[in-house]
Write a protein that holds these residues in place. Structure first.
Motif, PDB file in Angstrom:
ATOM      1  N   VAL A   1      15.906 -30.872  -8.230  1.00 13.63           N
ATOM      2  CA  VAL A   1      14.641 -31.280  -7.631  1.00 13.63           C
ATOM      3  C   VAL A   1      14.361 -30.493  -6.352  1.00 13.63           C
ATOM      4  O   VAL A   1      13.261 -29.967  -6.161  1.00 13.63           O
ATOM      5  N   SER A   2      15.365 -30.406  -5.501  1.00 14.22           N
ATOM      6  CA  SER A   2      15.172 -29.748  -4.217  1.00 14.22           C
ATOM      7  C   SER A   2      16.540 -29.395  -3.644  1.00 14.22           C
ATOM      8  O   SER A   2      17.562 -29.955  -4.043  1.00 14.22           O
ATOM      9  N   CYS A   3      16.534 -28.472  -2.692  1.00 13.46           N
ATOM     10  CA  CYS A   3      17.782 -28.077  -2.046  1.00 13.46           C
ATOM     11  C   CYS A   3      17.487 -27.653  -0.616  1.00 13.46           C
ATOM     12  O   CYS A   3      16.405 -27.112  -0.333  1.00 13.46           O
ATOM     13  N   ILE A   4      18.440 -27.910   0.269  1.00 17.72           N
ATOM     14  CA  ILE A   4      18.319 -27.480   1.650  1.00 17.72           C
ATOM     15  C   ILE A   4      19.588 -26.720   2.019  1.00 17.72           C
ATOM     16  O   ILE A   4      20.698 -27.130   1.666  1.00 17.72           O
ATOM     17  N   SER A   5      19.421 -25.612   2.713  1.00 13.63           N
ATOM     18  CA  SER A   5      20.553 -24.766   3.060  1.00 13.63           C
ATOM     19  C   SER A   5      21.420 -25.410   4.134  1.00 13.63           C
ATOM     20  O   SER A   5      21.016 -26.379   4.782  1.00 13.63           O
ATOM     21  N   ALA A   6      22.609 -24.832   4.334  1.00  9.79           N
ATOM     22  CA  ALA A   6      23.544 -25.374   5.312  1.00  9.79           C
ATOM     23  C   ALA A   6      22.931 -25.400   6.711  1.00  9.79           C
ATOM     24  O   ALA A   6      23.163 -26.314   7.481  1.00  9.79           O
TER      25      ALA A   6
END
Length: 121
Positions: free
Chosen positions: A48-53
């Motif tokens: 669905v979605s992803c956020i980087s470190a």
């Protein structure tokens, strides 16, 4: 123990909003990307979605662009998924997972129990 715990799901009417939380324990989100995934009955799990470190980069599935927003609160070691303008087709179990990078297909560790989102009148 490295763990992710999802919460915030529920029953909402079409057009409504929910905010999901993914609380991390045993590790810091500073070093990992976090992805949100969902699985509807009879369907395969989808990203669905992803956020980087760093929190500086995000991506979204086409089906949720403009409606969902992913964010991170490093102080709380928690990733959120704000879901607006919900549709029937958003109904699914939502889970979060740890990755080395958003572009990686490898999930680190095990899946959590997920949180159920049901969009219905």
């Amino acid at each position: 123990q490295l763990q992710l715990v999802e919460s915030g799901g529920g029953l909402v009417q079409p057009g409504g909003s929910l905010r999901l939380s993914c609380a991390a324990s045993g590790f810091t989100l500073d070093y990992y990307a976090i992805g949100w995934f969902r699985q509807a009955p009879g369907k395969e799990r989808e990203g669905v979605s992803c956020i980087s470190a760093s929190g500086g980069s995000t991506n979204y599935a086409d089906s949720v662009k403009g409606r969902f927003t992913i964010s991170v609160d490093n102080a709380k070691n928690t990733v959120y998924l704000q879901m607006n303008s919900l549709k029937h087709e958003d109904t699914a179990v939502y889970s979060c997972a740890r990755k080395m990078a958003c572009g990686s297909s490898v999930i680190l560790g095990s899946w959590g129990q997920g949180t159920q989102v049901t969009v219905s009148m």
